[in-house]
Design a protein around this motif. Structure first.
Motif, PDB file in Angstrom:
ATOM      1  N   ASP A 175       0.468  -0.753  -0.061  1.00 53.52           N
ATOM      2  CA  ASP A 175       0.230   0.283   0.337  1.00 53.52           C
ATOM      3  C   ASP A 175       1.434   0.561  -0.046  1.00 53.52           C
ATOM      4  N   SER A 176       0.029   2.215  -0.479  1.00 52.03           N
ATOM      5  CA  SER A 176       0.827   3.865  -0.317  1.00 52.03           C
ATOM      6  C   SER A 176       2.017   4.073  -1.177  1.00 52.03           C
ATOM      7  N   THR A 177       3.099   4.059  -0.201  1.00 51.33           N
ATOM      8  CA  THR A 177       4.478   4.648  -0.619  1.00 51.33           C
ATOM      9  C   THR A 177       5.109   3.316  -1.063  1.00 51.33           C
ATOM     10  N   ASP A 178       4.774   2.132  -0.546  1.00 49.13           N
ATOM     11  CA  ASP A 178       5.081   0.881  -1.049  1.00 49.13           C
ATOM     12  C   ASP A 178       5.010   0.824  -2.240  1.00 49.13           C
ATOM     13  N   HIS A 179       3.688   0.856  -2.071  1.00 43.77           N
ATOM     14  CA  HIS A 179       3.658   0.617  -3.523  1.00 43.77           C
ATOM     15  C   HIS A 179       3.612   1.376  -4.866  1.00 43.77           C
ATOM     16  N   LEU A 180       3.746   2.279  -4.322  1.00 45.64           N
ATOM     17  CA  LEU A 180       4.179   3.550  -5.502  1.00 45.64           C
ATOM     18  C   LEU A 180       5.555   3.532  -5.839  1.00 45.64           C
ATOM     19  N   ARG A 181       5.997   3.005  -4.698  1.00 43.74           N
ATOM     20  CA  ARG A 181       7.658   2.539  -5.695  1.00 43.74           C
ATOM     21  C   ARG A 181       7.695   2.152  -6.359  1.00 43.74           C
ATOM     22  N   PHE A 182       7.013   0.612  -6.973  1.00 44.53           N
ATOM     23  CA  PHE A 182       7.055  -0.043  -8.183  1.00 44.53           C
ATOM     24  C   PHE A 182       5.858   0.420  -9.063  1.00 44.53           C
ATOM     25  N   ARG A 183       5.053   1.616  -8.598  1.00 43.23           N
ATOM     26  CA  ARG A 183       4.275   1.522  -9.918  1.00 43.23           C
ATOM     27  C   ARG A 183       5.211   3.010 -11.186  1.00 43.23           C
ATOM     28  N   ARG A 184       5.833   3.688 -10.159  1.00 36.78           N
ATOM     29  CA  ARG A 184       6.496   4.534 -11.125  1.00 36.78           C
ATOM     30  C   ARG A 184       7.793   4.264 -11.869  1.00 36.78           C
ATOM     31  N   VAL A 185       8.054   3.053 -11.765  1.00 37.24           N
ATOM     32  CA  VAL A 185       8.804   1.837 -12.853  1.00 37.24           C
ATOM     33  C   VAL A 185       7.910   0.972 -14.138  1.00 37.24           C
ATOM     34  N   ILE A 186       7.177   0.050 -13.337  1.00 31.54           N
ATOM     35  CA  ILE A 186       6.026   0.065 -14.225  1.00 31.54           C
ATOM     36  C   ILE A 186       5.170   1.171 -14.977  1.00 31.54           C
ATOM     37  N   ALA A 187       4.336   1.923 -14.715  1.00 34.55           N
ATOM     38  CA  ALA A 187       4.210   3.128 -15.965  1.00 34.55           C
ATOM     39  C   ALA A 187       5.405   3.592 -17.171  1.00 34.55           C
ATOM     40  N   PRO A 188       6.117   4.184 -16.948  1.00 31.41           N
ATOM     41  CA  PRO A 188       6.586   5.055 -18.051  1.00 31.41           C
ATOM     42  C   PRO A 188       6.662   3.547 -19.461  1.00 31.41           C
ATOM     43  N   ALA A 189       6.905   2.279 -19.109  1.00 36.74           N
ATOM     44  CA  ALA A 189       6.741   1.403 -19.634  1.00 36.74           C
ATOM     45  C   ALA A 189       5.574   0.754 -20.228  1.00 36.74           C
ATOM     46  N   ILE A 190       4.807   0.856 -20.218  1.00 40.53           N
ATOM     47  CA  ILE A 190       3.477   0.719 -20.164  1.00 40.53           C
ATOM     48  C   ILE A 190       1.870   0.734 -20.377  1.00 40.53           C
ATOM     49  N   THR A 191       1.952   1.952 -19.154  1.00 33.85           N
ATOM     50  CA  THR A 191       0.808   2.783 -19.173  1.00 33.85           C
ATOM     51  C   THR A 191       0.259   3.945 -19.473  1.00 33.85           C
ATOM     52  N   THR A 192       0.943   4.675 -20.556  1.00 34.22           N
ATOM     53  CA  THR A 192       1.528   5.350 -21.194  1.00 34.22           C
ATOM     54  C   THR A 192       1.044   5.916 -22.395  1.00 34.22           C
ATOM     55  N   VAL A 193       0.187   7.038 -22.811  1.00 37.96           N
ATOM     56  CA  VAL A 193      -0.721   7.444 -23.887  1.00 37.96           C
ATOM     57  C   VAL A 193       0.458   6.770 -25.166  1.00 37.96           C
ATOM     58  N   LYS A 194       1.638   7.025 -25.402  1.00 39.31           N
ATOM     59  CA  LYS A 194       3.248   7.951 -26.030  1.00 39.31           C
ATOM     60  C   LYS A 194       3.585   6.211 -26.003  1.00 39.31           C
ATOM     61  N   ARG A 195       3.361   5.494 -25.056  1.00 38.49           N
ATOM     62  CA  ARG A 195       4.223   3.658 -25.105  1.00 38.49           C
ATOM     63  C   ARG A 195       3.224   2.966 -26.043  1.00 38.49           C
ATOM     64  N   THR A 196       2.268   2.970 -25.420  1.00 43.06           N
ATOM     65  CA  THR A 196       0.815   2.854 -26.151  1.00 43.06           C
ATOM     66  C   THR A 196       0.586   2.536 -27.474  1.00 43.06           C
TER      67      THR A 196
END
Length: 376
Positions: free
Chosen positions: A60-81
Motif C-alpha cells: 500500500d501507499s508509498t511502498d506500492h507507489l515505488r513500484f508503480r513509478r517503475v511500471i508506468a513509463p514502460a506500459i501505461t503511458t499513452v505514448k508507449r501504448t
C-alpha cells in the motif's frame, strides 16, 4: 451487503454496489491490499501469508507507489501504448491470415485469442515466442483455483530464473522493450529496485497478461455472436471499436472480484466492518449496478462511456489495462470486417466455461465461417 463463505473457506463481506466498490478500492488507509487480490478463490494466494520482497500487488501507499513509478513509463503511458499499436495490428492480421485456408469448426480461443496475447507479450518483452510456455504455465497455475502454494512455487522457480537472466541482460544491454525501460527506471529511482523486485514485477506482468486478456477477447467475441445486431454495427463501422471495447469490459468484467482486508473498525453503506475482516468487491455486480448504468444487463455498443470498474479502481488499478484495451479494440475493429460470416459452430449451451478460476469466460469457443477476407 452480506458476509459470505468463499470457495477457499474464507469469510468475507461481499460488496456489490458501484459506489461502495469504488469506496473500498479507493481507500487504502481503511482497506489494505496486503491480503492479496484473489485469496477468496485461489488456494495459492493465502491472505495471511507474509508480504515478501517484490510482492508489490500486496503493498500500500508509498511502498506500492515505488513500484508503480517503475511500471508506468514502460506500459501505461499513452505514448508507449501508441508505439505498440502497429505491432498488435500486425499480429491480429497474421493470425487471421493463418485461418484463411479453413472454414472451421475452430476453437477461436486456442487459435486466435491466446496466441494473440502471447505473441504481443513476447514482442513487447523481446523474448522468443517459443519461450512463452514458461509464461503460459505460470499463468495457468496462478489463476487455477485447484493449484496450491507448493504447486505454484514449482512453476514460479523456472519462470523467475528465466526472467532474472533477462533482467540482468537488459541492464547491461538495454533496448526499447518493456523490461529494458523498467530496468532503467528501477536503477534511476531514489530507492532503486533490487534484481529480485524487478524480476517479480516483470514476471507478474508476464503471467497476468496471458490469460486475462485472452479470456476477455474470447468472451467479448462470444457476447457479440450472441448479439448479432451489435456485431453488425462493428462490421459496418470499425471506428466504433473503442466504445465497443469499453461496453464489453463493463458488461463482462471477467475477473472473480478483488479482496481487501480492513485495517480499522469502519463501515460500508451502514454495515459495520471490524479491523481484520476480509472484504471482496464484486466488480461484475458494480458494473451492472442500475443506479449507475441504465439497463445494465443489455449489450449496447452505443452506450455513452461511463467509468466502469473492469480494471479496478484506485492505486491498484491494473497496470496493463492500456495494452489490454489496445488488443481488444484492434480485434473488434478487424475481426468482424475480415470474417463477416463468423458464427458459433455449436449451440450456445454447448460452449464450455471455466470453473474454479480467478479469470472467467469460455474455456473454448468453437466457431465457423465461410471465408476470411484479406487485410487492408
Amino acid at each position: 451487503m452480506t458476509k459470505v463463505l468463499c470457495p477457499t473457506g474464507i469469510e468475507a463481506w461481499l460488496v456489490t454496489r458501484y459506489a461502495d466498490v469504488r469506496e473500498v478500492l479507493g481507500d487504502q488507509e481503511r482497506f489494505s491490499a496486503r491480503s492479496g487480490q484473489a485469496g477468496h478463490v485461489l488456494l495459492n494466494q493465502p491472505p495471511g501469508a507474509a508480504v515478501e520482497e517484490g510482492d508489490f500487488n500486496r503493498m500500500d501507499s508509498t511502498d506500492h507507489l515505488r513500484f508503480r513509478r517503475v511500471i508506468a513509463p514502460a506500459i501505461t503511458t499513452v505514448k508507449r501504448t501508441e508505439l505498440f499499436r502497429p505491432l498488435v495490428q500486425r499480429v491480429v492480421d497474421e493470425l487471421l491470415d493463418a485461418l484463411a485456408g479453413e472454414t472451421g469448426p475452430v476453437d477461436l480461443h486456442a487459435r486466435f485469442s491466446t496466441p494473440l496475447t502471447s505473441s504481443v507479450i513476447a514482442e513487447l518483452l523481446d523474448v522468443p515466442p517459443e519461450d512463452g510456455v514458461l509464461f503460459h504455465n505460470a499463468a495457468r497455475a496462478l489463476f487455477d483455483g485447484h493449484v496450491d502454494t507448493e504447486e505454484l512455487e514449482a512453476v514460479k522457480v523456472p519462470l523467475y530464473a528465466y526472467v532474472a537472466e533477462l533482467v540482468a541482460q537488459r541492464v547491461q544491454e538495454p533496448g526499447e522493450d518493456v523490461i529494458s525501460v523498467m530496468a532503467a527506471k528501477a536503477q534511476a529511482a531514489d530507492q532503486p529496485l533490487t534484481q529480485l523486485e524487478l524480476t517479480k514485477v516483470a514476471s507478474g506482468l508476464l503471467a497476468a497478461g496471458y490469460d486475462t486478456t485472452a479470456s476477455l477477447i474470447t468472451y467479448g467475441i462470444l457476447a457479440l455472436l450472441r448479439n448479432p445486431d451489435q456485431l453488425a454495427l462493428l462490421r459496418e463501422d470499425p471506428s466504433a471499436a473503442p466504445n465497443a471495447a469499453e461496453e464489453l469490459l463493463r458488461l463482462l468484467s471477467n475477473g472473480s472480484g478483488l479482496m481487501r482486508v480492513a485495517t480499522v473498525d469502519t463501515e460500508i453503506a451502514g454495515t459495520r466492518i471490524a479491523a481484520g475482516d476480509y472484504v471482496v468487491v464484486a466488480l461484475q455486480s458494480a458494473n451492472q449496478d442500475p443506479e449507475r448504468f441504465p439497463l445494465p444487463e443489455r449489450l449496447d455498443l452505443a452506450r455513452p462511456r461511463g467509468a466502469h470498474l473492469a480494471f479496478g479502481h484506485g492505486p491498484h488499478q491494473c497496470p496493463g489495462q492500456h495494452i489490454a484495451r489496445l488488443e481488444l479494440t484492434t480485434v473488434l475493429a478487424t475481426l468482424p470486417r475480415r470474417i463477416p460470416s463468423l458464427r458459433l459452430a455449436v449451440p450456445f449451451e454447448e460452449v464450455p466455461f471455466k470453473k474454479d478460476a480467478a479469470v472467467l469466460g469460455p474455456a473454448r469457443l468453437p466457431v465457423a465461417w465461410d471465408e476470411v477476407l484479406p487485410a487492408g
